[in-house]
Design a protein around this motif. Structure first.
Motif, PDB file in Angstrom:
ATOM      1  N   LYS A 146       0.834  -1.200   0.000  1.00  0.00           N
ATOM      2  CA  LYS A 146       0.000   0.000   0.000  1.00  0.00           C
ATOM      3  C   LYS A 146       0.863   1.242   0.000  1.00  0.00           C
ATOM      4  CE  LYS A 146      -3.372   2.961   0.702  1.00  0.00           C
ATOM      5  NZ  LYS A 146      -4.329   2.996   1.785  1.00  0.00           N
ATOM      6  N   VAL A 147       0.592   2.126  -0.952  1.00  0.00           N
ATOM      7  CA  VAL A 147       1.317   3.390  -1.020  1.00  0.00           C
ATOM      8  C   VAL A 147       0.321   4.541  -0.886  1.00  0.00           C
ATOM      9  CG1 VAL A 147       3.018   4.749  -2.282  1.00  0.00           C
ATOM     10  CG2 VAL A 147       2.847   2.284  -2.720  1.00  0.00           C
ATOM     11  N   PHE A 148       0.497   5.332   0.165  1.00  0.00           N
ATOM     12  CA  PHE A 148      -0.306   6.550   0.325  1.00  0.00           C
ATOM     13  C   PHE A 148       0.373   7.642  -0.504  1.00  0.00           C
ATOM     14  CE2 PHE A 148      -2.023   4.437   4.102  1.00  0.00           C
ATOM     15  CZ  PHE A 148      -3.317   4.939   4.202  1.00  0.00           C
ATOM     16  N   MET A 149       0.003   7.762  -1.775  1.00  0.00           N
ATOM     17  CA  MET A 149       0.550   8.832  -2.612  1.00  0.00           C
ATOM     18  C   MET A 149      -0.118  10.175  -2.281  1.00  0.00           C
ATOM     19  SD  MET A 149       1.107   6.839  -6.243  1.00  0.00           S
ATOM     20  CE  MET A 149       1.529   8.325  -7.150  1.00  0.00           C
ATOM     21  N   GLY A 150      -1.092  10.128  -1.391  1.00  0.00           N
ATOM     22  CA  GLY A 150      -1.685  11.341  -0.842  1.00  0.00           C
ATOM     23  C   GLY A 150      -1.738  11.156   0.663  1.00  0.00           C
ATOM     24  N   ALA A 151      -1.575  12.253   1.410  1.00  0.00           N
ATOM     25  CA  ALA A 151      -1.590  12.156   2.867  1.00  0.00           C
ATOM     26  C   ALA A 151      -3.003  11.894   3.360  1.00  0.00           C
ATOM     27  CB  ALA A 151      -1.062  13.445   3.474  1.00  0.00           C
ATOM     28  N   THR A 153      -5.106   9.689   7.075  1.00  0.00           N
ATOM     29  CA  THR A 153      -4.920   9.263   8.460  1.00  0.00           C
ATOM     30  C   THR A 153      -3.662   8.404   8.573  1.00  0.00           C
ATOM     31  OG1 THR A 153      -7.322   9.147   8.579  1.00  0.00           O
ATOM     32  CG2 THR A 153      -6.091   8.143  10.393  1.00  0.00           C
ATOM     33  N   GLY A 154      -2.758   8.752   9.492  1.00  0.00           N
ATOM     34  CA  GLY A 154      -1.612   7.879   9.752  1.00  0.00           C
ATOM     35  C   GLY A 154      -0.273   8.346   9.215  1.00  0.00           C
ATOM     36  N   ASN A 155      -0.209   9.522   8.625  1.00  0.00           N
ATOM     37  CA  ASN A 155       1.087  10.083   8.168  1.00  0.00           C
ATOM     38  C   ASN A 155       1.943   9.108   7.391  1.00  0.00           C
ATOM     39  OD1 ASN A 155       0.518  12.537   9.395  1.00  0.00           O
ATOM     40  ND2 ASN A 155       1.202  11.732  11.379  1.00  0.00           N
ATOM     41  N   MET A 156       1.387   8.502   6.378  1.00  0.00           N
ATOM     42  CA  MET A 156       2.166   7.546   5.577  1.00  0.00           C
ATOM     43  C   MET A 156       2.463   8.080   4.179  1.00  0.00           C
ATOM     44  SD  MET A 156       0.774   3.788   6.643  1.00  0.00           S
ATOM     45  CE  MET A 156       2.264   3.002   6.052  1.00  0.00           C
ATOM     46  N   LEU A 157       2.450   9.394   4.041  1.00  0.00           N
ATOM     47  CA  LEU A 157       2.639   9.976   2.709  1.00  0.00           C
ATOM     48  C   LEU A 157       3.990   9.596   2.091  1.00  0.00           C
ATOM     49  CD1 LEU A 157       1.738  11.959   0.465  1.00  0.00           C
ATOM     50  CD2 LEU A 157       2.878  13.770   1.756  1.00  0.00           C
ATOM     51  N   VAL A 158       3.926   9.099   0.869  1.00  0.00           N
ATOM     52  CA  VAL A 158       5.136   8.865   0.078  1.00  0.00           C
ATOM     53  C   VAL A 158       4.853   9.520  -1.271  1.00  0.00           C
ATOM     54  CG1 VAL A 158       6.640   7.144  -0.980  1.00  0.00           C
ATOM     55  CG2 VAL A 158       5.553   6.635   1.215  1.00  0.00           C
ATOM     56  N   ILE A 174       1.535  -6.913  -6.227  1.00  0.00           N
ATOM     57  CA  ILE A 174       0.642  -5.804  -6.606  1.00  0.00           C
ATOM     58  C   ILE A 174       0.809  -4.575  -5.686  1.00  0.00           C
ATOM     59  CG2 ILE A 174      -1.256  -6.829  -5.284  1.00  0.00           C
ATOM     60  CD1 ILE A 174      -3.157  -5.855  -7.551  1.00  0.00           C
ATOM     61  N   VAL A 175       0.836  -3.405  -6.320  1.00  0.00           N
ATOM     62  CA  VAL A 175       0.907  -2.127  -5.593  1.00  0.00           C
ATOM     63  C   VAL A 175      -0.487  -1.505  -5.610  1.00  0.00           C
ATOM     64  CG1 VAL A 175       1.834   0.234  -5.687  1.00  0.00           C
ATOM     65  CG2 VAL A 175       3.330  -1.716  -6.190  1.00  0.00           C
ATOM     66  N   VAL A 176      -0.972  -1.106  -4.445  1.00  0.00           N
ATOM     67  CA  VAL A 176      -2.260  -0.404  -4.382  1.00  0.00           C
ATOM     68  C   VAL A 176      -2.008   1.013  -3.878  1.00  0.00           C
ATOM     69  CG1 VAL A 176      -3.452  -2.592  -3.922  1.00  0.00           C
ATOM     70  CG2 VAL A 176      -2.970  -1.056  -2.013  1.00  0.00           C
ATOM     71  N   THR A 177      -2.713   1.977  -4.457  1.00  0.00           N
ATOM     72  CA  THR A 177      -2.392   3.376  -4.130  1.00  0.00           C
ATOM     73  C   THR A 177      -3.612   4.181  -3.688  1.00  0.00           C
ATOM     74  OG1 THR A 177      -2.680   3.941  -6.470  1.00  0.00           O
ATOM     75  CG2 THR A 177      -0.419   3.559  -5.693  1.00  0.00           C
ATOM     76  N   HIS A 178      -3.351   5.063  -2.754  1.00  0.00           N
ATOM     77  CA  HIS A 178      -4.276   6.153  -2.407  1.00  0.00           C
ATOM     78  C   HIS A 178      -3.750   7.367  -3.169  1.00  0.00           C
ATOM     79  CE1 HIS A 178      -6.623   8.556   0.778  1.00  0.00           C
ATOM     80  NE2 HIS A 178      -6.160   9.441  -0.102  1.00  0.00           N
ATOM     81  N   CYS A 179      -4.544   7.878  -4.092  1.00  0.00           N
ATOM     82  CA  CYS A 179      -4.058   8.951  -4.965  1.00  0.00           C
ATOM     83  C   CYS A 179      -4.764  10.273  -4.722  1.00  0.00           C
ATOM     84  CB  CYS A 179      -4.230   8.529  -6.426  1.00  0.00           C
ATOM     85  SG  CYS A 179      -3.104   7.216  -6.918  1.00  0.00           S
ATOM     86  N   GLU A 180      -4.039  11.209  -4.121  1.00  0.00           N
ATOM     87  CA  GLU A 180      -4.488  12.601  -4.011  1.00  0.00           C
ATOM     88  C   GLU A 180      -3.214  13.434  -3.899  1.00  0.00           C
ATOM     89  OE1 GLU A 180      -8.428  13.316  -1.563  1.00  0.00           O
ATOM     90  OE2 GLU A 180      -7.088  12.073  -0.389  1.00  0.00           O
ATOM     91  N   ASP A 181      -3.126  14.524  -4.601  1.00  0.00           N
ATOM     92  CA  ASP A 181      -1.909  15.325  -4.588  1.00  0.00           C
ATOM     93  C   ASP A 181      -1.884  16.241  -3.359  1.00  0.00           C
ATOM     94  OD1 ASP A 181       0.528  16.206  -6.206  1.00  0.00           O
ATOM     95  OD2 ASP A 181      -0.480  18.106  -5.742  1.00  0.00           O
ATOM     96  N   THR A 182      -0.971  15.953  -2.439  1.00  0.00           N
ATOM     97  CA  THR A 182      -0.963  16.670  -1.153  1.00  0.00           C
ATOM     98  C   THR A 182      -0.606  18.150  -1.294  1.00  0.00           C
ATOM     99  OG1 THR A 182      -0.608  14.611   0.011  1.00  0.00           O
ATOM    100  CG2 THR A 182       0.015  16.612   1.188  1.00  0.00           C
ATOM    101  N   PRO A 183       0.392  18.533  -2.104  1.00  0.00           N
ATOM    102  CA  PRO A 183       0.654  19.987  -2.230  1.00  0.00           C
ATOM    103  C   PRO A 183      -0.566  20.763  -2.732  1.00  0.00           C
ATOM    104  CG  PRO A 183       2.500  18.722  -3.113  1.00  0.00           C
ATOM    105  CD  PRO A 183       1.430  17.731  -2.792  1.00  0.00           C
ATOM    106  N   MET A 184      -1.311  20.205  -3.659  1.00  0.00           N
ATOM    107  CA  MET A 184      -2.519  20.911  -4.133  1.00  0.00           C
ATOM    108  C   MET A 184      -3.545  21.042  -3.011  1.00  0.00           C
ATOM    109  SD  MET A 184      -3.266  19.314  -7.881  1.00  0.00           S
ATOM    110  CE  MET A 184      -4.291  20.512  -8.662  1.00  0.00           C
ATOM    111  N   ILE A 185      -3.678  19.963  -2.227  1.00  0.00           N
ATOM    112  CA  ILE A 185      -4.642  19.984  -1.116  1.00  0.00           C
ATOM    113  C   ILE A 185      -4.238  21.036  -0.082  1.00  0.00           C
ATOM    114  CG2 ILE A 185      -5.519  18.620   0.842  1.00  0.00           C
ATOM    115  CD1 ILE A 185      -5.309  16.140  -1.094  1.00  0.00           C
TER     116      ILE A 185
END
Ligand SMILES: NC(=O)N[C@@H](CC(=O)O)C(=O)O
Length: 444
Positions: A146-151, A153-158, A174-185
């Motif tokens: 699991k890759v948090f590509m967006g920040a 709960t849990g501070n796992m941003l990569v 398999i890689v699964v992603t949470h996708c949200e662009d943190t700088p834009m947010i």
């Protein structure tokens, strides 16, 4: 182990609906047939008029153990899962400690073997410095990475490109992603803070966690996967725009797949007024037109899987102002009945619901002997009544947090019984707390 005969069930499986008897012995589906009344069963369940589905395999839940157990525990959340017709789950790494190494992963498997009522597997989380742990992961030891590509709960941003490149290049499964662009947010947050101070209306959540932020991050994930030929599964898609990143076609030929979640199919921005922080989640619930695009993408196979992203927080935690109220909703107990609501509305066929919540999850993650109603497969089964309503009542919730975003809603269908490895884990409104799920095996 006892044997069980389910008679006259309307079996929804592999694109068909047939009235069948199902004979279960030693935890597995031993026989399927028109009349199995001669089989020597310890118990018979008459399923006349009821539909039998392969149990939902939820590929995204947060059960909060270890470390965040005031919100939920494996025991309580898996009880809620079986009460909701979910027989297997994949659990996320944003616990405390984070599940970012082999020891933390094994600790979760051991806890679940003791306490879980449903079958289980766990993700290894990516961090900014655990590439060696990812590279050396045995592909059968985790459901995925699991890759948090967006920040969230849990501070796992990569989100540093050079770190993501390493993960996408070397992931052994398999890689699964949470996708949200943190700088834009963050930029959006600053803008809304200027306007409202700390008390930003919840209805601004989809404007802060915007469509553009989702698209930027998910298109980058897709680009990386194409560059490195990574097996990528993008989680909880919420916007019409992102649908263009995915393609239909046979699942077996896809290297990039997509998931949507039950709450994004149910709620839209119109619900913030009544529900407020109770539907605050990441990615945010967005426009009705986005919801419709996701519903359509499920039917057109751009989206392969429907899951929950079950993410309990306590009622008190959820009462805070915009920045204080954490994002995440408890969902497992009503996920299947909420999907069946779309059947009643003419949006999904029963066959599509089964494909997206069970068959495709099994195929996509290469699960061994689960996800289909087939002879020889584990008897993970959900019996539903399409004509007996479920009233969502806080008193009847198994999740530790004791509230539901569906609170007060009456679904048209109900869960009659849930079987996990042939054992009745839920029946007549009650969870059988003594049932234990198994560690899910992968054919990799
Ligand atoms: N979905 C959420 O809003 N929250 C999740 C984390 C996550 O999946 O983003 C949580 O763990 O609370």
């Amino acid at each position: 182990m006892t044997s069980l005969l389910i008679t006259n069930a309307l079996v929804v499986n592999e694109g068909t609906l047939r009235e069948l008897d199902v004979y279960i012995d030693d935890g597995r589906i031993a026989k399927l047939g028109a009349d199995l009344s001669s089989q020597p069963a310890d118990r018979v369940i008459d399923a006349t008029g009821k539909h039998l589905l392969p149990g939902m395999i939820d590929d995204q839940v947060h059960f909060r153990e270890p470390g965040l157990t005031h919100k939920g525990e494996i025991a309580t959340e898996s009880a809620a899962a079986v009460a909701g017709g979910i027989t297997s789950y994949f659990e996320m790494p944003n616990a405390n400690p984070l599940t970012i190494n082999r020891e933390a992963l094994e600790d979760k498997y051991q806890r679940a073997a003791q306490k879980s009522l449903a079958n289980f597997a766990f993700y290894l989380g990516a961090s900014n410095d655990n590439l060696e742990n990812i590279k050396s992961l045995d592909p059968k030891a985790a459901c995925g990475i699991k890759v948090f590509m967006g920040a969230s709960t849990g501070n796992m941003l990569v989100d540093k490109p050079e770190i993501l490149e390493g993960i996408f290049q070397y992931a052994p499964t398999i890689v699964v992603t949470h996708c949200e662009d943190t700088p834009m947010i963050k930029a959006n947050e600053d803008q809304y803070r200027e306007q409202y101070g700390e008390d930003i209306p919840m209805s601004c959540h989809p404007l802060i966690r915007s469509q553009e932020a989702c698209y930027k991050s998910s298109s980058f994930a897709v680009e990386l996967a194409k560059r490195f030929d990574t097996r990528l599964h993008v989680l909880h898609l919420t916007t019409e725009k992102e649908m263009a990143l995915f393609r239909a076609g046979p699942l077996a030929e896809k290297r990039i797949t997509a998931e949507a979640c039950v709450h994004h199919l149910f709620f839209s921005e119109e619900d913030y007024e009544a529900k407020g922080s109770l539907i605050k989640c990441n990615p945010a619930v967005k426009k009705a037109s986005d919801r419709q695009a996701i519903l359509d993408a499920i039917n057109s196979d751009l989206i392969d899987v429907v899951a929950t992203d079950h993410a309990p927080h306590t009622w008190d935690e959820k009462q805070g102002t915009y920045f204080k109220a954490p994002a995440g909703l408890p969902l497992v107990q009503h996920a299947v009945v909420s999907m069946l609501e779309h059947y009643h509305r003419g949006q999904f066929s029963l066959e599509t619901i089964v494909q997206k919540t069970s068959h495709n999850v099994a195929q996509l993650f290469q699960i061994e002997n689960r996800g289909y109603i087939r002879e020889g497969y584990w008897a993970d089964l959900t019996l539903v009544d399409l004509n007996a309503p479920t009233v969502v009542d806080d008193q009847k919730l198994y999740s530790k947090c004791g509230w539901s975003p569906f609170g007060g809603y009456i679904f048209k269908s109900s869960i009659v019984a849930t079987l996990v490895n042939g054992e009745v884990a839920f029946e007549a409104g009650k969870v059988n707390q003594s049932v234990r799920g198994a560690r899910i095996a992968f054919e990799r």
